[in-house]
Design a protein around this motif. Structure first.
Motif, short mmCIF file in Angstrom:
data_model
loop_
_atom_site.label_atom_id
_atom_site.label_comp_id
_atom_site.label_asym_id
_atom_site.label_seq_id
_atom_site.Cartn_x
_atom_site.Cartn_y
_atom_site.Cartn_z
N ARG A 133 0.93 -1.82 -0.22
CA ARG A 133 0.13 0.08 0.11
C ARG A 133 0.66 1.17 0.03
O ARG A 133 0.39 2.64 -0.97
CB ARG A 133 -1.34 0.17 1.06
CG ARG A 133 -1.67 0.96 0.89
CD ARG A 133 -2.39 1.57 2.04
NE ARG A 133 -2.12 1.53 3.42
CZ ARG A 133 -2.59 1.94 4.79
NH1 ARG A 133 -3.45 1.47 4.69
NH2 ARG A 133 -1.99 2.23 6.28
N ARG A 161 2.04 1.79 -3.61
CA ARG A 161 1.24 2.23 -4.76
C ARG A 161 1.05 4.07 -3.74
O ARG A 161 0.71 4.55 -4.97
CB ARG A 161 -0.05 1.32 -4.59
CG ARG A 161 0.31 0.30 -4.47
CD ARG A 161 -1.16 -0.64 -5.39
NE ARG A 161 -2.01 -1.25 -3.91
CZ ARG A 161 -1.63 -1.91 -3.02
NH1 ARG A 161 -0.68 -2.65 -3.26
NH2 ARG A 161 -2.88 -1.97 -1.76
N GLU A 162 0.94 4.55 -2.82
CA GLU A 162 0.84 5.75 -2.60
C GLU A 162 1.45 6.37 -2.65
O GLU A 162 1.04 7.62 -3.32
CB GLU A 162 0.47 5.86 -0.80
CG GLU A 162 -1.13 4.78 -0.31
CD GLU A 162 -1.49 4.87 0.81
OE1 GLU A 162 -0.95 5.67 1.37
OE2 GLU A 162 -2.87 4.46 1.51
N GLU A 218 1.84 7.95 -6.66
CA GLU A 218 0.44 8.73 -6.75
C GLU A 218 1.07 10.23 -5.75
O GLU A 218 1.15 11.83 -6.02
CB GLU A 218 -1.11 8.71 -5.69
CG GLU A 218 -1.31 7.36 -6.86
CD GLU A 218 -1.22 8.21 -8.31
OE1 GLU A 218 -1.62 9.11 -8.57
OE2 GLU A 218 -0.73 7.19 -9.05
N ARG A 219 1.80 10.02 -4.86
CA ARG A 219 2.33 11.27 -3.78
C ARG A 219 2.97 12.26 -3.69
O ARG A 219 3.34 13.33 -4.50
CB ARG A 219 2.61 10.87 -2.66
CG ARG A 219 2.96 11.56 -1.58
CD ARG A 219 3.41 10.93 -0.12
NE ARG A 219 2.17 10.73 0.56
CZ ARG A 219 2.05 9.62 0.47
NH1 ARG A 219 3.87 8.24 0.59
NH2 ARG A 219 1.56 8.62 1.09
#
Length: 304
Positions: A244, A247-248, A251-252
């Motif tokens: 997780r 994946r985050e 985007e961040r």
């Protein structure tokens, strides 16, 4: 000799501005907490040697620690891109990144030559590769045994090598299992070595299973107790990879300002690695727990 140290003290004692620092670990056993401490202490001008890049590289770049990178793989493994790194290379934003690129085999050869105190290492796999044209450090020599021309890469001897492992004793005998990457080669190549570990165990534990020692104490300058020090990567037998988080991160890191706010809050805004872990929230770690799967015992024998 007792080589135990706090993470803050180990980094302060052995890292200097402008040095070449190897931070190694492949897929797991990545010393992320040590990279965070480099950011907290504000080191700059570092050349980072890392065979396989991941979010810690984005973090060191965004924090202004690293203007130069020696690497062979760039990507947020299975989760997307490293957008800060891409901004530096593709857009020169906010400043360019000097990248010295090799194949993974080339990086292994460089560390191996450095560990053996040789000036260079021959490598066959660059034949036909565009990297030969892109990287002037990849050169060719004539095989003195009549095999024609072969490519060579220079030895890599980092000023500091940092690794993470499952356990060590107080003297710094480092034991690890699972996928080991280039831990051993990078450690022997380093002029000084910092090892962070999940546990510091009694000397008798290390002596009971000597073959699991991948780096002996005479190579290690500081050993640091640092549970969960490899997050968000995994440590075999201790915790799983934080998919997780990866994946985050993809985007961040698209937003340069958001990335820097994250660093200010979770790294610069915390006193140490325990503070970083707490900043992610108390429920963050439950999903990363792993069960027990013991290996079969080994009989080393001995006289009665």
């Amino acid at each position: 000799m007792d080589k135990r140290a706090t993470l803050a003290d180990a980094i302060a004692r052995h890292v200097r501005n402008g040095q070449t620092v190897a931070i190694e670990g492949f897929g797991h056993l990545v010393p992320t907490a040590a990279a965070h401490e480099i950011i907290r202490q504000g080191f700059t001008g570092l050349t980072l040697a890392r065979m396989s890049c991941d979010p810690l590289v984005d973090q060191l770049l965004a924090a202004g620690c690293v203007p130069r990178l020696i690497s062979s793989f760039v990507g947020n493994s299975s989760a997307g891109s490293l957008h800060e790194l891409r901004r530096r290379i593709e857009l020169r934003d906010p400043e360019p990144l000097e990248l010295e690129e090799y194949s993974m085999g080339g990086m292994i050869a460089r560390y191996t030559a450095g560990a053996a105190k040789l000036p260079f290492a021959p490598i066959r796999s660059f034949t036909g590769s565009d990297l030969v044209e892109l990287n002037p450090m990849i050169r060719s020599v004539t095989d003195p045994y009549g095999g024609g021309e072969i490519h060579v890469v220079p030895a890599l001897n980092p000023d500091v090598t940092i690794i993470h492992a499952q356990r060590a004793d107080r003297a710094g005998n480092i034991q690890a299992w699972g996928m080991l990457g280039v831990h051993q080669e990078a450690a022997f190549a380093g002029r000084s070595v910092i090892a962070t570990v999940e546990e510091i165990v009694d000397d008798s534990v290390v002596r009971s299973d000597p073959n699991r020692t991948i780096v002996p104490s005479h190579v290690v300058d500081a050993v640091v107790l640092c549970p969960r020090g490899a997050h968000p990567t995994a440590v075999q037998g201790y915790y799983d990879r934080d998919d997780r988080f990866h994946r985050e991160w993809s985007e961040r890191a698209r937003d340069a300002a958001a990335l820097r706010r994250w660093i200010d809050r979770h790294i610069r805004g915390t006193d140490d690695h325990e503070g970083f872990m707490a900043s992610l929230g108390p429920d963050h770690w439950q999903a990363l727990e792993v069960g027990t799967q013991l290996s079969a015992p080994v009989n080393y024998g001995g006289r009665p």
